[in-house]
Design a protein around this motif. Structure first.
Motif, mmCIF file in Angstrom:
data_model
loop_
_atom_site.group_PDB
_atom_site.id
_atom_site.type_symbol
_atom_site.label_atom_id
_atom_site.label_comp_id
_atom_site.label_asym_id
_atom_site.label_seq_id
_atom_site.Cartn_x
_atom_site.Cartn_y
_atom_site.Cartn_z
ATOM 1 N N GLN A 81 -1.456 -20.554 -23.950
ATOM 2 C CA GLN A 81 -0.445 -21.483 -23.451
ATOM 3 C C GLN A 81 0.922 -20.813 -23.343
ATOM 4 O O GLN A 81 1.646 -21.013 -22.359
ATOM 5 N N ASP A 82 1.278 -20.010 -24.344
ATOM 6 C CA ASP A 82 2.561 -19.301 -24.301
ATOM 7 C C ASP A 82 2.616 -18.354 -23.100
ATOM 8 O O ASP A 82 3.640 -18.258 -22.405
ATOM 9 N N ILE A 83 1.532 -17.641 -22.880
ATOM 10 C CA ILE A 83 1.481 -16.660 -21.792
ATOM 11 C C ILE A 83 1.567 -17.353 -20.439
ATOM 12 O O ILE A 83 2.312 -16.928 -19.541
ATOM 13 N N GLU A 127 -7.021 -14.460 -25.572
ATOM 14 C CA GLU A 127 -5.985 -15.353 -25.067
ATOM 15 C C GLU A 127 -5.514 -14.903 -23.678
ATOM 16 O O GLU A 127 -5.217 -15.722 -22.807
ATOM 17 N N TRP A 128 -5.445 -13.603 -23.496
ATOM 18 C CA TRP A 128 -5.046 -13.028 -22.197
ATOM 19 C C TRP A 128 -6.035 -13.457 -21.114
ATOM 20 O O TRP A 128 -5.641 -13.815 -19.999
ATOM 21 N N ALA A 152 -0.191 -6.029 -19.823
ATOM 22 C CA ALA A 152 -0.306 -5.656 -21.235
ATOM 23 C C ALA A 152 -0.771 -4.208 -21.334
ATOM 24 O O ALA A 152 -1.848 -3.864 -20.830
ATOM 25 N N PHE A 153 0.029 -3.369 -21.959
ATOM 26 C CA PHE A 153 -0.350 -1.987 -22.246
ATOM 27 C C PHE A 153 -1.024 -2.002 -23.619
ATOM 28 O O PHE A 153 -0.399 -2.379 -24.621
ATOM 29 N N ILE A 154 -2.295 -1.598 -23.665
ATOM 30 C CA ILE A 154 -3.082 -1.747 -24.883
ATOM 31 C C ILE A 154 -3.774 -0.443 -25.244
ATOM 32 O O ILE A 154 -3.804 0.503 -24.452
ATOM 33 N N ALA A 155 -4.317 -0.425 -26.447
ATOM 34 C CA ALA A 155 -5.102 0.715 -26.927
ATOM 35 C C ALA A 155 -6.400 0.169 -27.523
ATOM 36 O O ALA A 155 -6.393 -0.881 -28.175
ATOM 37 N N LEU A 199 -2.416 -11.689 -14.431
ATOM 38 C CA LEU A 199 -2.302 -10.843 -15.616
ATOM 39 C C LEU A 199 -3.080 -9.550 -15.406
ATOM 40 O O LEU A 199 -4.143 -9.544 -14.784
ATOM 41 N N GLY A 200 -2.549 -8.461 -15.954
ATOM 42 C CA GLY A 200 -3.223 -7.168 -15.865
ATOM 43 C C GLY A 200 -3.203 -6.459 -17.198
ATOM 44 O O GLY A 200 -2.459 -6.825 -18.116
#
Length: 348
Positions: free
Chosen positions: A171-173, A109-110, A94-97, A124-125
């Protein structure tokens, strides 16, 4: 003049930027045109905001996490090649700000999803795109959060990544990551219980249910039969892997005396028992050993419809040699004559 001297001002004009560290401003040596000054101000605003919410971003700075249970990997330009591209596991990044509201909604959730994926062939990263701008640009990040899926296998490149547009619940992830494991990754091997360490490490803790499967002795099933039993376990585990509650193990019947005695596995093998060390309870499958029966058994546990038995003690796990994947070799019995020391010519 005292103020100017305290900040090392020796000439005029001198511009100091008071950013995230007000006690130690940075001297501005850039261009003096309007656009350059505005850009510098905006860059420092981003730095200040990033610093203030940094602790809310899993793995920001390359390793810190907002939750002690989180398994999210912090990624940056220096470790991306090793952690993602050269890693044979499937990954979702996930690229986030820091200032992004949708990112803040995603992160809990991540983190939940990251713990449920541990040991299942995927991880996950996160990348803070405001500080890792070149990395974000390489992957075409234009909005936040942008989520990329990287397939299994080592020696990947940026062209192997694809955009994820699915749901953002844990759950989706998890489902998306495990689907990719099925396509390109290496599914988790159901581990054999060979000692106390792996059993306690995996089964202790809250909301964990360990499903222990006792298989017949290798001389009774041979390698082909044992592998069929293991395929059944793997098929059941695949159905329940996204939920995060069940952990699966197998052991050879007769090799774990205290475990079998404590859990009342006295009716032969294969046998299935679900154990919760947290709740001090267990329940044994009384039906047949097949995918449908075991799945129905575990569903009844997860929905609270299955009665349990109090666990009188934590079973002791014996250290045993892991199965080598081969058929068993029958023990050659010594003739009775040799044991008793008889001689055919001796008179009775």
């Amino acid at each position: 003049m005292r103020i100017a001297a305290s900040y090392g001002v020796e000439g005029f004009p001198t511009i100091q930027v008071f950013g995230k560290d007000k006690q130690n401003p940075e001297k501005y040596n850039g261009q003096r045109d309007l656009q350059s000054l505005i850009q510098t101000a905006l860059d420092n605003v981003v730095k200040v905001v990033s610093a203030r919410v940094n602790e809310s971003i899993p793995g920001s700075g390359g390793g810190s996490q907002s939750s002690k249970d989180s398994k999210v990997v912090g990624l940056n330009g220096s470790n991306f090649q090793e952690k993602v591209l050269n890693n044979p596991e499937v990954s979702m990044v996930a690229f986030i700000a820091p200032w992004c509201g949708h990112c803040k909604a995603l992160l809990p959730e991540w983190e939940k999803a990251s713990t449920r994926l541990e040991g299942k062939g995927a991880f996950l990263g996160t990348v803070d795109a405001t500080t890792e701008q070149s990395l974000a640009q390489e992957y075409g990040v234009e909005g936040f959060p942008t989520i990329k899926i990287f397939p299994g296998g080592a020696n990947k490149s940026h062209s192997d990544a694809r955009d994820y547009h699915g749901g953002r619940s844990a759950q989706d992830i998890v489902s998306a990551a495990l689907d990719e494991v099925d396509r390109t990754g290496v599914p988790k091997e159901i581990p054999e219980i060979t000692g106390d360490g792996v059993f306690k490490e995996t089964c202790e803790g809250s909301n964990k249910i360990c499903v222990l499967v006792g298989l017949p002795h290798i001389l009774d099933s041979m390698a082909s039969g044992r592998n069929k039993y293991k395929e059944t376990i793997a098929a059941v585990a695949k159905k329940f892997r996204g939920g995060g509650a069940f952990e699966f193990f197998w052991f050879e019947g007769g090799s774990q005396f205290d475990l079998e005695d404590t859990l009342e596995l006295t009716f032969g093998f294969p046998a299935v028992v679900a154990v919760s060390l947290d709740k001090n309870a267990y329940v044994v499958l009384r039906g047949s050993f097949n995918e449908k029966s075991v799945s129905r058994f575990l569903t009844s546990i997860s929905t609270g419809r299955q009665g349990t038995v109090p666990l009188r003690k934590i079973p002791e796990i014996a250290d045993v040699e892991p199965w080598d994947g081969l058929d068993g070799t029958p023990i050659e019995e010594e003739p009775l004559e040799d044991i008793m020391g008889w001689d055919d010519e001796d008179e009775l």
